[in-house]
Design a protein around this motif. Structure first.
Motif, PDB file in Angstrom:
ATOM      1  N   GLY A   1      10.073   2.395  22.581  1.00  0.00           N
ATOM      2  CA  GLY A   1      10.433   3.382  21.569  1.00  0.00           C
ATOM      3  C   GLY A   1      10.304   2.872  20.149  1.00  0.00           C
ATOM      4  N   ASP A   2       9.545   1.817  19.936  1.00  0.00           N
ATOM      5  CA  ASP A   2       9.391   1.246  18.591  1.00  0.00           C
ATOM      6  C   ASP A   2       7.943   1.466  18.121  1.00  0.00           C
ATOM      7  OD1 ASP A   2      10.043  -0.142  16.286  1.00  0.00           O
ATOM      8  OD2 ASP A   2       9.673  -2.095  17.168  1.00  0.00           O
ATOM      9  N   TYR A   3       7.166   0.392  17.915  1.00  0.00           N
ATOM     10  CA  TYR A   3       5.798   0.586  17.433  1.00  0.00           C
ATOM     11  C   TYR A   3       4.948   1.220  18.525  1.00  0.00           C
ATOM     12  CZ  TYR A   3       4.492  -3.730  19.960  1.00  0.00           C
ATOM     13  OH  TYR A   3       4.248  -4.673  20.920  1.00  0.00           O
ATOM     14  N   PHE A   4       3.756   1.697  18.104  1.00  0.00           N
ATOM     15  CA  PHE A   4       2.937   2.429  19.069  1.00  0.00           C
ATOM     16  C   PHE A   4       1.480   1.993  18.993  1.00  0.00           C
ATOM     17  CE2 PHE A   4       1.313   6.637  20.807  1.00  0.00           C
ATOM     18  CZ  PHE A   4       1.701   6.365  22.105  1.00  0.00           C
ATOM     19  N   LYS A   5       0.611   2.934  19.107  1.00  0.00           N
ATOM     20  CA  LYS A   5      -0.804   2.676  19.354  1.00  0.00           C
ATOM     21  C   LYS A   5      -1.469   1.855  18.253  1.00  0.00           C
ATOM     22  CE  LYS A   5      -2.268   6.200  21.526  1.00  0.00           C
ATOM     23  NZ  LYS A   5      -2.804   7.531  21.914  1.00  0.00           N
ATOM     24  N   ARG A   6      -1.208   2.226  17.017  1.00  0.00           N
ATOM     25  CA  ARG A   6      -1.904   1.575  15.905  1.00  0.00           C
ATOM     26  C   ARG A   6      -1.602   0.081  15.872  1.00  0.00           C
ATOM     27  NH1 ARG A   6      -0.813   0.254  10.611  1.00  0.00           N
ATOM     28  NH2 ARG A   6      -2.642   0.301   9.214  1.00  0.00           N
ATOM     29  N   GLU A   7      -0.301  -0.266  15.883  1.00  0.00           N
ATOM     30  CA  GLU A   7       0.063  -1.687  15.807  1.00  0.00           C
ATOM     31  C   GLU A   7      -0.459  -2.457  17.023  1.00  0.00           C
ATOM     32  OE1 GLU A   7       3.350   0.618  13.694  1.00  0.00           O
ATOM     33  OE2 GLU A   7       2.027   0.862  15.438  1.00  0.00           O
ATOM     34  N   ALA A   8      -0.364  -1.839  18.199  1.00  0.00           N
ATOM     35  CA  ALA A   8      -0.789  -2.540  19.414  1.00  0.00           C
ATOM     36  C   ALA A   8      -2.263  -2.911  19.355  1.00  0.00           C
ATOM     37  CB  ALA A   8      -0.499  -1.675  20.641  1.00  0.00           C
ATOM     38  N   LEU A   9      -3.106  -1.971  18.930  1.00  0.00           N
ATOM     39  CA  LEU A   9      -4.546  -2.235  18.890  1.00  0.00           C
ATOM     40  C   LEU A   9      -4.914  -3.185  17.760  1.00  0.00           C
ATOM     41  CD1 LEU A   9      -5.943   1.328  19.703  1.00  0.00           C
ATOM     42  CD2 LEU A   9      -5.628  -0.621  21.245  1.00  0.00           C
ATOM     43  N   LEU A  10      -4.282  -3.020  16.596  1.00  0.00           N
ATOM     44  CA  LEU A  10      -4.545  -3.928  15.476  1.00  0.00           C
ATOM     45  C   LEU A  10      -4.173  -5.355  15.841  1.00  0.00           C
ATOM     46  CD1 LEU A  10      -3.312  -1.731  12.488  1.00  0.00           C
ATOM     47  CD2 LEU A  10      -5.656  -2.539  12.848  1.00  0.00           C
ATOM     48  N   TRP A  11      -3.018  -5.523  16.511  1.00  0.00           N
ATOM     49  CA  TRP A  11      -2.588  -6.872  16.870  1.00  0.00           C
ATOM     50  C   TRP A  11      -3.458  -7.462  17.982  1.00  0.00           C
ATOM     51  CZ3 TRP A  11       3.276  -5.256  16.912  1.00  0.00           C
ATOM     52  CH2 TRP A  11       3.727  -5.199  15.585  1.00  0.00           C
ATOM     53  N   ALA A  12      -3.911  -6.623  18.913  1.00  0.00           N
ATOM     54  CA  ALA A  12      -4.807  -7.111  19.962  1.00  0.00           C
ATOM     55  C   ALA A  12      -6.109  -7.637  19.343  1.00  0.00           C
ATOM     56  CB  ALA A  12      -5.103  -5.991  20.966  1.00  0.00           C
ATOM     57  N   TRP A  13      -6.615  -6.901  18.369  1.00  0.00           N
ATOM     58  CA  TRP A  13      -7.828  -7.328  17.668  1.00  0.00           C
ATOM     59  C   TRP A  13      -7.580  -8.618  16.881  1.00  0.00           C
ATOM     60  CZ3 TRP A  13     -12.901  -6.385  17.471  1.00  0.00           C
ATOM     61  CH2 TRP A  13     -13.625  -6.812  16.351  1.00  0.00           C
ATOM     62  N   GLU A  14      -6.464  -8.678  16.165  1.00  0.00           N
ATOM     63  CA  GLU A  14      -6.155  -9.844  15.341  1.00  0.00           C
ATOM     64  C   GLU A  14      -5.996 -11.088  16.200  1.00  0.00           C
ATOM     65  OE1 GLU A  14      -2.903 -11.349  11.968  1.00  0.00           O
ATOM     66  OE2 GLU A  14      -2.712  -9.361  12.902  1.00  0.00           O
ATOM     67  N   PHE A  15      -5.250 -10.974  17.299  1.00  0.00           N
ATOM     68  CA  PHE A  15      -5.055 -12.155  18.149  1.00  0.00           C
ATOM     69  C   PHE A  15      -6.384 -12.598  18.755  1.00  0.00           C
ATOM     70  CE2 PHE A  15      -4.406 -14.254  22.213  1.00  0.00           C
ATOM     71  CZ  PHE A  15      -3.545 -15.285  21.847  1.00  0.00           C
ATOM     72  N   SER A  16      -7.184 -11.643  19.220  1.00  0.00           N
ATOM     73  CA  SER A  16      -8.447 -11.983  19.869  1.00  0.00           C
ATOM     74  C   SER A  16      -9.384 -12.726  18.928  1.00  0.00           C
ATOM     75  CB  SER A  16      -9.138 -10.708  20.384  1.00  0.00           C
ATOM     76  OG  SER A  16      -8.371 -10.074  21.386  1.00  0.00           O
ATOM     77  N   THR A  17      -9.486 -12.242  17.698  1.00  0.00           N
ATOM     78  CA  THR A  17     -10.497 -12.795  16.780  1.00  0.00           C
ATOM     79  C   THR A  17      -9.999 -13.988  15.978  1.00  0.00           C
ATOM     80  OG1 THR A  17      -9.848 -11.161  15.117  1.00  0.00           O
ATOM     81  CG2 THR A  17     -11.679 -10.591  16.586  1.00  0.00           C
ATOM     82  N   LYS A  18      -8.728 -13.978  15.575  1.00  0.00           N
ATOM     83  CA  LYS A  18      -8.235 -15.026  14.672  1.00  0.00           C
ATOM     84  C   LYS A  18      -7.483 -16.142  15.388  1.00  0.00           C
ATOM     85  CE  LYS A  18      -7.922 -12.037  10.600  1.00  0.00           C
ATOM     86  NZ  LYS A  18      -7.050 -11.512   9.514  1.00  0.00           N
TER      87      LYS A  18
END
Length: 911
Positions: free
Chosen positions: A114-131
């Motif tokens: 019930g907190d963050y949703f789609k936008r944060e999840a995908l942005l963080w998945a991208w950030e962790f994968s690449t950086k």
């Protein structure tokens, strides 16, 4: 010394698996993302009997998504050990056929309740994968649910992923849930990585995903982001979910494979040392140059032994049902694949050390009982080897004769029940031969077998009244249990007054009143009676009203927690409009409480003496004794039982306080309390804590302190199933009775033997040796007499055509002694001899018949003669032509048996 080819190129220049673990947790727990790092839960879900194993990171958070417990935090991350080898979501059939599937694996996950949703999840998945994981952005691709424009826009407009790197897929691939017909569900978005042209020249991402055409896994899916955002209704419509969530899972094995640029996860630092060791044991000269089938077999062995090491370390043992069946199938599947490439004998237990070397620092629990794990694997492998050849030969024969390319359900059932081949393995092997299995026919045979096994089983105590009880629950809710008072000084509650009657049942029918002699089932609004649960028996006692009384024999509760008191009206009549006084049999309840608290002490002692692998498999707590079932592959020694008994009594004398506390499920887990398998728990659970000794979920009634138990005595230790042992014990006054009885028996023996009590064992040992010597002397004397008697028998024997016929009855000789008589006869007359000898001892008849070789050549058969003679003594027998034996119970028929034998012998010899 490992061969040179086995030395995989150093991983030192790239991130290792442990680097990725640390980076993932650091990323999500930093000040920006602020997730709670939650440790991995066990492979066996402690409070969800609907699941065989933990199959994903979200399993331990299911109550948070369901809203059944208060949220201790809104963001979490974990590295969860998972096992997919049985039931829904199983990957077992794919292990060995693909290079990316595993039974045991680690899932890295981040979660939002019930907190963050789609936008944060995908942005963080991208950030962790690449950086943080260092993946090349140009080689990352993503899929979204075909109707999820929001996720598509986040990927293409915010993250900047080209549309050529995107694909929309249907519900089969990119929509999760609901678990049933209704409930939480939502779309998901998966991240893929392009491993390069060598894994599929010219293959595009769209073709690989839309046409499911990627045999070499050029585009490997490594992170799945699930977004539960809908609440599906019965009519199929989907309303917005009140608390939207995020549930992501990234396989560590796949991520490590990508980061380390390996052909498969089996060549990463997570699995390569285990694969190396397996190759050595299997005689595979060069893994990379071996045929695909050989590499896959090695992978199966490495994967399955890794899974077995973790599961066995949690106390699960192989068996024929449930989780144990899955482990047995894992081991047997690995053994079968090893056999394909020439393996002989048990070897897989040797791989346990390699698994511990790789995984032990991250998961120290697998270091606690390595010898046990090895012993179980070796024992199972050796046992399976004895039946595998016969079973596979039978299967191959049936496959060759299968009509229409189908293996019949009856044949499959016989292979499973008689030859011990797992059903799933039969399906897999048949599939390799292009033969289908008649699954429906197999299920019919299995159902028929189960029905036969169930015949004679009784119905439940609620039969005939359950629908009425459900109506009570809908109207009045569950029964209020009065046994846990807020004020500790009031514990235990053994009686209560002015209780309202909600229902009275006589012969399954609701009545307003019941009379003397009638058997009744009574439902009260509240009760101090404990209803049978968690292995503890229900209370007995009295229900008293102004005009009558019920003697309560048992108390049970329905799944809705409605308590039902079963008993008989013994005074006057009871009415549903009168108040009730409930009185528990106090002495019986105290006995039960002593045994229940002792059961917890026993579990603590077992873990200290036998090992941390000990896991409860069942229990019974009654007033006279307790029973505790636990995992262990072998019997406990007398020394272990003495030490367990000593430790339990030591804790009793320490008078430990028994601390009970009701807390949230999450809080209880964090305390380290043991949650017995097979039980379901609500938002609040009761934890019973014996400080520094044992702590577990328990709803039973206990002593206020251990000192009130008095004493503890082990009665027996035995096996009840493969890998499951049972201890029976007793406490309090019943333990005193056991001790007094045993002391009395010892006192009587002391008197009979005329020695002090501490010399009884020594005296019995002496007498035993004297008895053995006397029996030996008697046998020698009897042998001498028999030898003398044999000479007389030959002198007196009838002779037909040059053949002596000896028939005689002896008193009190065993079969072996009769054979000795025949041997003596034959030594005196090595040719031309037939004998039928009989003896009666202990109400039984023994017959033996024999002949010398020259008589057999003339057509004589001792087995035929003895078989006919045995009919006269009410028995049967058989053997060879030279020697046969029979037995019977009809002592009075011996003379007729010998007479029949004489006639049969004479007829043969005169022919």
């Amino acid at each position: 010394m490992r061969k040179a080819w086995l030395q995989k190129e150093s991983f030192s220049m790239v991130m290792k698996a442990n680097d990725l673990r640390r980076a993932f947790i650091a990323f999500f727990t930093d000040e920006i993302r602020q997730h709670r790092h939650v440790p991995s839960s066990p492979l066996v879900p402690p409070d969800d009997p609907t699941l065989l194993f933990t199959t994903a990171g979200m399993v331990q958070f299911k109550p948070f998504y369901a809203g059944t417990v208060p949220l201790p935090y809104k963001r979490a991350c974990s590295i969860q050990k998972c096992l997919r080898a049985g039931g829904k979501g199983s990957d077992l059939e794919n292990v060995g056929k693909t290079l990316r599937h595993h039974t045991f694996f680690e899932m890295l996950g981040n979660f939002s309740f019930g907190d963050y949703f789609k936008r944060e999840a995908l942005l963080w998945a991208w950030e962790f994968s690449t950086k943080y994981a260092g993946l090349d952005p140009e080689r990352i691709y993503a899929s979204v649910y075909e109707e999820d424009d929001e996720a598509w826009d986040i990927w293409t407009k915010e993250i900047g992923l080209p549309e050529s790197h995107m694909v929309r897929l249907g519900a089969k691939d990119n929509f999760w849930g609901p678990a049933g017909d209704t409930g939480a569900c939502g779309p998901c978005s998966e991240l893929y990585y392009d491993r390069g042209e060598k894994y599929g020249p010219g293959l595009t991402f769209q073709k690989a995903t839309l046409e499911d055409c990627d045999p070499n896994t050029r585009y490997i899916e490594y992170w799945n982001c699930v977004f539960p955002q809908f609440d599906q209704q019965k009519d199929g419509t989907r309303l917005p979910l009140k608390n939207r969530g995020v549930d992501t899972g990234m396989g560590l094995e796949r991520l490590t494979c990508i980061v380390q640029d390996c052909a498969s996860p089996y060549e990463t630092d997570l699995l390569w040392p285990i694969v190396q060791h397996a190759c050595e044991l299997l005689g595979v000269a060069n893994y990379h140059q071996a045929e695909l089938a050989v590499r896959q077999s090695v992978n199966v062995v490495a994967d399955h032994v890794r899974a077995l090491t973790f599961a066995l370390s949690e106390g699960i043992l192989p068996s024929n049902e449930g989780r144990g069946y899955v482990l047995r199938r894992l081991l047997r599947r690995a053994a079968r694949y090893a056999r394909k490439i020439g393996a002989e004998g048990a070897f897989m237990h040797q791989l346990v050390d390699s698994v511990i070397d790789v995984m032990g620092d991250v998961y120290p629990e697998i270091k606690e009982a390595p010898d046990l794990v090895k012993r179980v694997i070796r024992t199972e492998e050796e046992a399976y080897a004895q039946t595998l050849d016969v079973g596979l030969q039978k299967l191959e024969s049936l496959l060759a004769k299968s009509e229409g390319g189908v293996l019949s359900g009856e044949d499959v059932f016989v292979l499973c029940s008689t030859y011990g081949l797992p059903y799933d393995d039969i399906v897999e092997i048949a599939g390799e031969r292009g033969v289908q299995v008649d699954a429906a026919g197999y299920q019919q045979h299995l159902a028929r077998h189960r029905e036969e096994s169930r015949k004679g089983a009784k119905g439940t105590r609620f039969e005939g009244i359950y629908e009425h009880i459900k109506d009570i629950f809908r109207q009045r809710g569950k029964t209020r249990f009065l046994g846990y008072p807020d004020n500790c000084a009031d514990y235990p509650v053994l009686s209560a007054e002015n209780l309202n009657v909600l229902a009275i049942f006589v012969e399954s029918q609701p009545v307003s009143r019941a009379h003397v002699g009638q058997q009744v089932a009574v439902v009260l609004e509240a009760t101090p009676f404990y209803a049978e649960a968690g292995g503890q028996v229900g209370d007995s006692g009295w229900l008293r009203t102004p005009h009558g009384a019920v003697r309560v024999h048992d108390c049970q509760k329905t799944p809705e927690d409605v308590y039902v008191h079963f008993g008989e009206v013994v005074e006057g009549e009871i009415r549903d409009d009168e108040p009730v006084r409930a009185e528990i049999d106090a002495d019986r309840r105290w006995d039960i409480m002593r045994n229940h608290t002792a059961t917890h002490l026993l579990q603590g002692a077992l873990k200290r003496v036998v090992g941390r692998h000990v896991t409860q498999q069942g229990s019974f707590v009654g007033p006279e004794y307790l029973r505790f079932d636990f995992t262990n592959p072998e019997a406990l020694s007398a020394e272990q039982l003495c030490e367990i008994e000593r430790l339990v009594n030591e804790q009793i004398m320490a008078n430990l306080p028994v601390v009970t506390q009701v807390m949230s499920l999450e809080e209880a887990r964090q305390t380290g309390a043991i949650a017995p398998f097979g039980e379901r728990y609500g938002a609040q659970v009761r934890v019973v804590d014996l400080p520094e000794w044992d702590k577990e979920f328990c709803g039973g009634t206990h002593m206020p302190a251990t000192g009130g138990i008095g004493c503890f005595v082990v009665l027996s230790e035995s096996a009840i199933a493969s890998g499951v042992r049972r201890i029976e014990a007793t406490t309090g006054r019943h333990a005193v009775s056991v001790i007094q009885n045993e002391r009395g028996a010892l006192r009587e023996l002391s008197g009979l033997l005329c020695v002090p009590k501490d010399k009884v064992v020594e005296r019995v040992e002496t007498l035993t040796e004297e008895l053995k010597a006397a029996r030996k002397e008697i046998a020698q004397l009897r042998g001498q007499l028999t030898a003398q008697e044999a000479g007389a028998l030959l002198e007196q024997a009838q002779e037909v055509n040059g053949i002596k016929i000896v028939l005689h009855q002896f008193p009190d000789l065993e079969a072996g002694q009769l054979r000795e008589v025949f041997d003596e006869l034959k030594s005196r007359r090595p040719r031309g001899l037939v004998a039928v000898l009989a003896s009666t001892a202990n109400g039984r008849v023994t017959l033996i018949g024999g002949a010398t070789a020259d008589v057999v050549e003339r057509g004589f058969s001792a087995s035929d003669v003895i078989r006919d003679a045995a009919k006269h003594v009410g028995g049967s027998g058989g053997g060879k032509k030279e020697m046969a034996q029979a037995g019977g119970k009809k002592v009075e028929g011996v003379a007729d048996a010998l007479a029949a034998a004489r006639k049969a012998i004479c007829d043969i010899l005169k022919a």
